[in-house]
Motif scaffolding. Structure first.
Motif, PDB file in Angstrom:
ATOM      1  N   LYS A 345      -4.554 -16.101   4.375  1.00 38.00           N
ATOM      2  CA  LYS A 345      -5.012 -17.016   5.411  1.00 38.00           C
ATOM      3  C   LYS A 345      -6.366 -16.553   5.939  1.00 38.00           C
ATOM      4  O   LYS A 345      -6.586 -15.367   6.178  1.00 38.00           O
ATOM      5  CB  LYS A 345      -4.003 -17.086   6.551  1.00 38.00           C
ATOM      6  N   GLY A 346      -7.261 -17.498   6.154  1.00 30.57           N
ATOM      7  CA  GLY A 346      -8.590 -17.173   6.629  1.00 30.57           C
ATOM      8  C   GLY A 346      -9.622 -17.054   5.528  1.00 30.57           C
ATOM      9  O   GLY A 346     -10.815 -16.913   5.822  1.00 30.57           O
ATOM     10  N   ARG A 347      -9.217 -17.106   4.267  1.00 31.33           N
ATOM     11  CA  ARG A 347     -10.163 -17.041   3.156  1.00 31.33           C
ATOM     12  C   ARG A 347     -11.100 -18.255   3.185  1.00 31.33           C
ATOM     13  O   ARG A 347     -10.686 -19.369   3.480  1.00 31.33           O
ATOM     14  CB  ARG A 347      -9.421 -17.008   1.820  1.00 31.33           C
ATOM     15  N   HIS A 348     -12.348 -17.992   2.841  1.00 28.39           N
ATOM     16  CA  HIS A 348     -13.338 -19.072   2.823  1.00 28.39           C
ATOM     17  C   HIS A 348     -13.158 -19.920   1.562  1.00 28.39           C
ATOM     18  O   HIS A 348     -12.865 -19.398   0.479  1.00 28.39           O
ATOM     19  CB  HIS A 348     -14.750 -18.492   2.873  1.00 28.39           C
ATOM     20  N   VAL A 349     -13.368 -21.220   1.717  1.00 28.59           N
ATOM     21  CA  VAL A 349     -13.206 -22.169   0.625  1.00 28.59           C
ATOM     22  C   VAL A 349     -14.423 -23.103   0.619  1.00 28.59           C
ATOM     23  O   VAL A 349     -14.859 -23.577   1.685  1.00 28.59           O
ATOM     24  CB  VAL A 349     -11.911 -22.996   0.778  1.00 28.59           C
ATOM     25  N   ARG A 350     -14.961 -23.336  -0.567  1.00 29.27           N
ATOM     26  CA  ARG A 350     -16.003 -24.346  -0.740  1.00 29.27           C
ATOM     27  C   ARG A 350     -15.357 -25.599  -1.316  1.00 29.27           C
ATOM     28  O   ARG A 350     -14.549 -25.512  -2.253  1.00 29.27           O
ATOM     29  CB  ARG A 350     -17.108 -23.857  -1.683  1.00 29.27           C
ATOM     30  N   LYS A 377      -5.633 -22.316   5.833  1.00 32.12           N
ATOM     31  CA  LYS A 377      -4.820 -22.356   7.049  1.00 32.12           C
ATOM     32  C   LYS A 377      -3.344 -22.125   6.763  1.00 32.12           C
ATOM     33  O   LYS A 377      -2.655 -21.443   7.521  1.00 32.12           O
ATOM     34  CB  LYS A 377      -4.990 -23.715   7.723  1.00 32.12           C
ATOM     35  N   VAL A 378      -2.848 -22.688   5.667  1.00 29.99           N
ATOM     36  CA  VAL A 378      -1.419 -22.605   5.344  1.00 29.99           C
ATOM     37  C   VAL A 378      -1.266 -22.306   3.863  1.00 29.99           C
ATOM     38  O   VAL A 378      -1.997 -22.864   3.033  1.00 29.99           O
ATOM     39  CB  VAL A 378      -0.685 -23.925   5.688  1.00 29.99           C
ATOM     40  N   PRO A 443      -4.418  -8.077   0.292  1.00 26.93           N
ATOM     41  CA  PRO A 443      -4.438  -8.837   1.544  1.00 26.93           C
ATOM     42  C   PRO A 443      -3.424  -8.277   2.516  1.00 26.93           C
ATOM     43  O   PRO A 443      -2.243  -8.110   2.193  1.00 26.93           O
ATOM     44  CB  PRO A 443      -4.069 -10.264   1.103  1.00 26.93           C
ATOM     45  N   GLY A 444      -3.888  -7.945   3.729  1.00 25.32           N
ATOM     46  CA  GLY A 444      -3.012  -7.311   4.711  1.00 25.32           C
ATOM     47  C   GLY A 444      -2.429  -8.305   5.669  1.00 25.32           C
ATOM     48  O   GLY A 444      -2.451  -9.511   5.479  1.00 25.32           O
TER      49      GLY A 444
END
Length: 461
Positions: A345-350, A377-378, A443-444
């Motif tokens: 969650k929070g990873r950037h997406v183009r 987000k999910v 990923p933590g």
């Protein structure tokens, strides 16, 4: 050359004498081409060491983040027949607006005054219940009166029994005393009779007096015996009367209690019937309100499942579809199962939307044109059909997160989930071998930290 002859060839002399050889020198364009190829090769080698941002590509569609903002089917709660359409497709509706009016199709509800009839039944059952409740109260008072009468009668009978018992004791005592007097009189008469008959010391008159006294004493003994028997009989009668009163009042009280129990059972049954009638009345009243199918929220009527007037509807059958007016737009991406552990969650997406021209260089997002930023987000916890997992992506306010306002739910999307930076040669080697993207760290728990390095690298570019 095999050099079979011993003579040596003087190449310098040949070059000076043979003029045609001088015209065969290498052209300058070939040298330039060689220099260019060398430079291109060196540039290619240099490019292989440039940073490349790994990514996971996926396809999907535009959707809504909240379930309440997604297209919603409006259903008919009851079976009926379409009477009137109040709206048309594409029309904006407000919450509570009437979409369709339907009429009844069940024979049980054809009566136009059904609610009035049911109310009359409820009132009649209520009056009957009140009457039986009054009867229960009357029986309770009757039982209480019988119990009081039983207590008073038993006290009276017990007093009478106690008096009879005391009288028996008194008569028995008197009889014992009279018997003692009779024994004394009997002994005295025996002595007087001896004096009179043997010695002649007393007169006949005195002897007769003693004999009369003995007879009187004996008569009193007999009378007291009879009186004692009468007292005992009275005691027996008082005991019988006491037991008879107890049995009589117990019978009356038991009969009243039995009648009370029967009335209470009828009251309970009447309450159940009254509750059923009230429930039926409430259900009928609510059913009468279901003839008007209302809009559940603000939005647009996008599709009518049923058309025309007079068409039949089944219970819980969809009649129309409504799209909420202001949905919280999100993007639904489907990624392969092997890539899910790399996404947090929070990873950037183009994102590239259908209908918006874009040029996306996945490894260098800074040079992309026409794409939009988002963040994960999910992440679904269960796999979807087709062996893929679903991601929900929302606009990223920190990176050109203003998505086009013209987006429609359901339009196609192509997206890239951005990961970490690696050399281009490593990415080519990974792609040729079919390996998944690599992470420098797992990923933590704080998902946003996993993307900090990617954000910093993108900002530096």
């Amino acid at each position: 050359m095999l050099e079979i002859s011993n003579e040596k060839i003087d190449y310098r002399e040949i070059d000076e004498k043979v003029h045609s050889l001088k015209t065969l020198s290498p052209p300058k364009n070939a040298r330039r081409l060689a220099y260019i190829l060398v430079i291109l090769f060196l540039m290619l080698v240099g490019i292989l060491f440039l940073p490349w941002q790994q990514n996971i590509n996926a396809t999907g569609k535009v959707t809504a983040l909240r379930p309440a903002d997604r297209p919603q089917e409006v259903q008919s709660t009851i079976a009926g027949r379409i009477k009137e359409w109040r709206v048309q497709e594409g029309q904006s509706v407000k919450k509570g607006d009437t979409l369709v009016v339907i009429t009844e199709v069940k024979a049980d509800y054809f009566d136009p005054e059904l609610l009035k009839r049911l109310q009359e039944q409820v009132n009649a059952k209520k009056e009957g219940l009140q009457a039986n409740e009054g009867k229960v109260q009357a029986l309770e008072q009757q039982i209480s009166a019988l119990q009081n009468a039983q207590r008073f009668s038993l006290e009276k009978a017990q007093n009478k029994f106690q008096q009879a018992r005391l009288k028996v004791i008194s008569d028995s005592t008197n009889l014992n005393a009279q018997r003692v007097q009779y024994d004394i009189a009997k002994r005295q008469f025996s002595r007087y009779d001896s004096l009179y008959r043997n010695d002649g010391l007393i007169s006949r008159t005195d002897w007769e007096k003693r004999q009369l006294k003995l007879q009187n004493t004996y008569a009193k003994v007999i009378a007291l015996q009879n009186k004692l028997l009468i007292s005992k009989n009275e005691l027996i009668n008082a005991s019988i009367q006491l037991n008879s009163l107890t049995a009589e009042y117990n019978s009356k009280i038991s009969k009243s209690q039995s009648e009370k129990s029967s009335t209470l059972a009828y009251v309970a049954s009447s309450r159940g019937d009254l509750s059923k009638l009230r429930s039926k009345y409430a259900n009928t009243e609510i059913r009468s309100q279901q003839y008007y199918i209302l809009a559940p929220q603000d939005g647009f009527l996008v599709r009518a499942q049923k058309s025309g007037v007079g068409e039949m509807l089944k219970a819980n059958e969809a009649i129309a579809t409504i799209m909420p007016a202001t949905p919280s737009i999100a993007v639904e991406l489907m990624v392969k199962a092997r890539d899910v552990p790399l996404i947090a969650k929070g990873r950037h997406v183009r994102i590239e939307f259908d209908g918006w021209p874009a040029l996306q260089v996945a490894g260098w997002p800074s040079v992309s044109v026409g794409t939009f930023g988002g963040e994960v987000k999910v992440i679904d916890y269960v796999i979807s059909k087709g062996g893929k997992y679903r991601l929900l992506v929302t606009p990223d306010p920190s990176r050109d997160g203003n998505w086009p306002k013209q987006l429609r739910v359901g339009s196609g999307v192509y997206g890239w989930v951005m990961l970490n930076d690696v050399p281009i040669w490593f990415e080519l080697w990974r792609q040729l071998n079919g390996f998944p993207p690599s992470l420098y760290e797992e990923p933590g728990g704080n998902d946003a930290k996993g993307d900090e390095k990617t954000k910093k690298a993108s900002k530096s570019k």
